[in-house]
Design a protein around this motif. Sequence first.
Motif, PDB file in Angstrom:
ATOM      1  N   GLU A 224       0.832  -1.207   0.000  1.00  0.00           N
ATOM      2  CA  GLU A 224       0.000   0.000   0.000  1.00  0.00           C
ATOM      3  C   GLU A 224       0.866   1.256   0.000  1.00  0.00           C
ATOM      4  OE1 GLU A 224      -2.666  -0.271   3.282  1.00  0.00           O
ATOM      5  OE2 GLU A 224      -3.644  -2.094   2.526  1.00  0.00           O
ATOM      6  N   ALA A 225       1.946   1.242   0.794  1.00  0.00           N
ATOM      7  CA  ALA A 225       2.839   2.401   0.841  1.00  0.00           C
ATOM      8  C   ALA A 225       3.477   2.648  -0.525  1.00  0.00           C
ATOM      9  CB  ALA A 225       3.916   2.178   1.904  1.00  0.00           C
ATOM     10  N   PHE A 226       3.883   1.577  -1.184  1.00  0.00           N
ATOM     11  CA  PHE A 226       4.473   1.707  -2.517  1.00  0.00           C
ATOM     12  C   PHE A 226       3.462   2.319  -3.488  1.00  0.00           C
ATOM     13  CE2 PHE A 226       5.546   0.416  -6.763  1.00  0.00           C
ATOM     14  CZ  PHE A 226       6.937   0.419  -6.815  1.00  0.00           C
ATOM     15  N   MET A 227       2.221   1.808  -3.452  1.00  0.00           N
ATOM     16  CA  MET A 227       1.211   2.277  -4.401  1.00  0.00           C
ATOM     17  C   MET A 227       0.810   3.731  -4.133  1.00  0.00           C
ATOM     18  SD  MET A 227      -1.210  -1.039  -5.089  1.00  0.00           S
ATOM     19  CE  MET A 227      -1.671  -1.222  -3.366  1.00  0.00           C
ATOM     20  N   ARG A 228       0.738   4.101  -2.858  1.00  0.00           N
ATOM     21  CA  ARG A 228       0.416   5.505  -2.549  1.00  0.00           C
ATOM     22  C   ARG A 228       1.491   6.431  -3.119  1.00  0.00           C
ATOM     23  NH1 ARG A 228      -1.043   3.396   2.548  1.00  0.00           N
ATOM     24  NH2 ARG A 228       0.982   4.015   3.414  1.00  0.00           N
ATOM     25  N   ARG A 229       2.726   6.016  -2.978  1.00  0.00           N
ATOM     26  CA  ARG A 229       3.823   6.847  -3.484  1.00  0.00           C
ATOM     27  C   ARG A 229       3.798   6.950  -5.006  1.00  0.00           C
ATOM     28  NH1 ARG A 229       8.961   4.064  -2.441  1.00  0.00           N
ATOM     29  NH2 ARG A 229       8.732   3.405  -4.610  1.00  0.00           N
ATOM     30  N   GLU A 230       3.453   5.832  -5.665  1.00  0.00           N
ATOM     31  CA  GLU A 230       3.441   5.808  -7.121  1.00  0.00           C
ATOM     32  C   GLU A 230       2.123   6.309  -7.710  1.00  0.00           C
ATOM     33  OE1 GLU A 230       6.116   5.126  -8.939  1.00  0.00           O
ATOM     34  OE2 GLU A 230       7.261   4.813  -7.086  1.00  0.00           O
ATOM     35  N   GLY A 231       1.134   6.535  -6.863  1.00  0.00           N
ATOM     36  CA  GLY A 231      -0.133   7.126  -7.313  1.00  0.00           C
ATOM     37  C   GLY A 231      -1.115   6.165  -7.937  1.00  0.00           C
ATOM     38  N   PHE A 232      -1.146   4.923  -7.459  1.00  0.00           N
ATOM     39  CA  PHE A 232      -2.168   3.987  -7.938  1.00  0.00           C
ATOM     40  C   PHE A 232      -2.584   3.110  -6.775  1.00  0.00           C
ATOM     41  CE2 PHE A 232       1.631   1.467  -8.136  1.00  0.00           C
ATOM     42  CZ  PHE A 232       1.247   0.144  -7.992  1.00  0.00           C
ATOM     43  N   GLY A 233      -3.628   2.302  -6.979  1.00  0.00           N
ATOM     44  CA  GLY A 233      -4.127   1.459  -5.904  1.00  0.00           C
ATOM     45  C   GLY A 233      -4.863   0.253  -6.438  1.00  0.00           C
ATOM     46  N   PRO A 234      -5.423  -0.576  -5.532  1.00  0.00           N
ATOM     47  CA  PRO A 234      -6.170  -1.757  -5.954  1.00  0.00           C
ATOM     48  C   PRO A 234      -7.300  -1.398  -6.907  1.00  0.00           C
ATOM     49  CG  PRO A 234      -5.755  -1.825  -3.613  1.00  0.00           C
ATOM     50  CD  PRO A 234      -5.364  -0.458  -4.078  1.00  0.00           C
ATOM     51  N   LEU A 235      -7.505  -2.244  -7.890  1.00  0.00           N
ATOM     52  CA  LEU A 235      -8.550  -2.002  -8.877  1.00  0.00           C
ATOM     53  C   LEU A 235      -9.924  -2.350  -8.322  1.00  0.00           C
ATOM     54  CD1 LEU A 235      -6.800  -3.628 -11.954  1.00  0.00           C
ATOM     55  CD2 LEU A 235      -6.971  -1.198 -11.449  1.00  0.00           C
ATOM     56  N   PRO A 236     -10.962  -1.574  -8.668  1.00  0.00           N
ATOM     57  CA  PRO A 236     -12.311  -1.941  -8.260  1.00  0.00           C
ATOM     58  C   PRO A 236     -12.796  -3.119  -9.082  1.00  0.00           C
ATOM     59  CG  PRO A 236     -12.389  -0.053  -9.736  1.00  0.00           C
ATOM     60  CD  PRO A 236     -10.930  -0.342  -9.472  1.00  0.00           C
ATOM     61  N   PRO A 237     -13.849  -3.819  -8.649  1.00  0.00           N
ATOM     62  CA  PRO A 237     -14.363  -4.933  -9.432  1.00  0.00           C
ATOM     63  C   PRO A 237     -14.948  -4.459 -10.745  1.00  0.00           C
ATOM     64  CG  PRO A 237     -15.855  -4.380  -7.668  1.00  0.00           C
ATOM     65  CD  PRO A 237     -14.620  -3.576  -7.432  1.00  0.00           C
ATOM     66  N   ALA A 238     -14.880  -5.300 -11.745  1.00  0.00           N
ATOM     67  CA  ALA A 238     -15.483  -4.944 -13.036  1.00  0.00           C
ATOM     68  C   ALA A 238     -16.980  -4.827 -12.896  1.00  0.00           C
ATOM     69  CB  ALA A 238     -15.125  -6.012 -14.076  1.00  0.00           C
ATOM     70  N   PRO A 239     -17.622  -3.869 -13.589  1.00  0.00           N
ATOM     71  CA  PRO A 239     -19.074  -3.737 -13.488  1.00  0.00           C
ATOM     72  C   PRO A 239     -19.785  -4.932 -14.089  1.00  0.00           C
ATOM     73  CG  PRO A 239     -18.204  -2.343 -15.246  1.00  0.00           C
ATOM     74  CD  PRO A 239     -17.014  -2.902 -14.519  1.00  0.00           C
ATOM     75  N   ALA A 240     -20.961  -5.225 -13.565  1.00  0.00           N
ATOM     76  CA  ALA A 240     -21.757  -6.325 -14.126  1.00  0.00           C
ATOM     77  C   ALA A 240     -22.223  -5.956 -15.517  1.00  0.00           C
ATOM     78  CB  ALA A 240     -22.961  -6.590 -13.217  1.00  0.00           C
ATOM     79  N   PRO A 241     -22.291  -6.921 -16.427  1.00  0.00           N
ATOM     80  CA  PRO A 241     -22.754  -6.618 -17.782  1.00  0.00           C
ATOM     81  C   PRO A 241     -24.208  -6.167 -17.773  1.00  0.00           C
ATOM     82  CG  PRO A 241     -22.481  -8.999 -17.461  1.00  0.00           C
ATOM     83  CD  PRO A 241     -21.953  -8.329 -16.238  1.00  0.00           C
ATOM     84  N   ALA A 242     -24.535  -5.355 -18.781  1.00  0.00           N
ATOM     85  CA  ALA A 242     -25.903  -4.874 -18.880  1.00  0.00           C
ATOM     86  C   ALA A 242     -26.848  -6.036 -19.127  1.00  0.00           C
ATOM     87  CB  ALA A 242     -26.006  -3.860 -20.039  1.00  0.00           C
ATOM     88  N   GLU A 243     -28.113  -5.823 -18.766  1.00  0.00           N
ATOM     89  CA  GLU A 243     -29.097  -6.888 -18.905  1.00  0.00           C
ATOM     90  C   GLU A 243     -29.191  -7.341 -20.352  1.00  0.00           C
ATOM     91  OE1 GLU A 243     -33.801  -7.681 -17.813  1.00  0.00           O
ATOM     92  OE2 GLU A 243     -32.804  -5.828 -17.242  1.00  0.00           O
ATOM     93  N   GLY A 244     -29.176  -8.648 -20.531  1.00  0.00           N
ATOM     94  CA  GLY A 244     -29.262  -9.213 -21.871  1.00  0.00           C
ATOM     95  C   GLY A 244     -27.910  -9.442 -22.504  1.00  0.00           C
ATOM     96  N   GLN A 245     -26.823  -8.953 -21.803  1.00  0.00           N
ATOM     97  CA  GLN A 245     -25.476  -9.120 -22.310  1.00  0.00           C
ATOM     98  C   GLN A 245     -24.859 -10.367 -21.706  1.00  0.00           C
ATOM     99  OE1 GLN A 245     -23.252  -5.612 -21.516  1.00  0.00           O
ATOM    100  NE2 GLN A 245     -22.196  -5.672 -23.450  1.00  0.00           N
ATOM    101  N   ASP A 246     -24.009 -11.050 -22.441  1.00  0.00           N
ATOM    102  CA  ASP A 246     -23.306 -12.196 -21.892  1.00  0.00           C
ATOM    103  C   ASP A 246     -22.338 -11.732 -20.824  1.00  0.00           C
ATOM    104  OD1 ASP A 246     -23.118 -13.819 -25.104  1.00  0.00           O
ATOM    105  OD2 ASP A 246     -24.604 -14.011 -23.507  1.00  0.00           O
ATOM    106  N   PRO A 247     -22.242 -12.459 -19.691  1.00  0.00           N
ATOM    107  CA  PRO A 247     -21.263 -12.078 -18.672  1.00  0.00           C
ATOM    108  C   PRO A 247     -19.856 -12.282 -19.158  1.00  0.00           C
ATOM    109  CG  PRO A 247     -22.299 -14.182 -18.116  1.00  0.00           C
ATOM    110  CD  PRO A 247     -23.012 -13.646 -19.313  1.00  0.00           C
TER     111      PRO A 247
END
Length: 247
Positions: A224-247
Amino acid sequence: MNRHAGRADRSGLEASLGHRFATPDLLGRALTHISGLSGANARSGSYQRLEFLGDRVLGLAVSAMLYAEFPHATEGELSRRLADLVRRESCAEVAAAWDVGPYLRLGPGEVQSGGRGRQAILADVCEALIGAVFLDGGFEAAAGLVRRAWEPRMLSPRRALQDSKTALQEWAQARGKPTPVYSETERSGPAHAPSFVVTVAVEGCEGAAGVGTSKRLAEQDAAEAFMRREGFGPLPPAPAPAEGQDP
């Protein structure tokens, strides 16, 4: 009888758990730390075997909840959610919410050193209680206990779903760098409450240090300290596909 005696009336704890034991001895064993016993059979009379069982029951119950609640989630996202929910810190928080501390059977040394509130013991007892409910009432009873305690946490995660070490490793790999290397640089404190300092090294970058009560936590803190210094962090989860779309 004073429930703070550890072996006293446990009806209050059963109310917190939402389960009344048909076999009270199971509940007693789930609350018994090895320090509270003596003799050759001390280990078998403690919560350790129940903890082993409860850990597996917890994983299955939470996995089933996640599978049903997030039908579009990938295996990777489900795994990250599972890891977050069943981590030792989460189990300790659940045990504290159940107020198990006053009911624990501990040796005098553990009592004097604050064992009733120690995270490691609370996490162990949480899993042991799940194992005890499983043996006493079956999987549905244990799954119900898990659902009541973990569903709010599942629906409102308290931390990023991708842990910092994984995020840092993926960041390094995306730049053609080797896997980050973690090195313990310092250890201090008593055996029951140690403190670790760990440094993470990434090829071509300045290292970063982290502190924690275990090597794993110190490694996460370093990432976490490394990422704060480099300006990035853990990725959020990918959004769920829209209705009717293949996951």
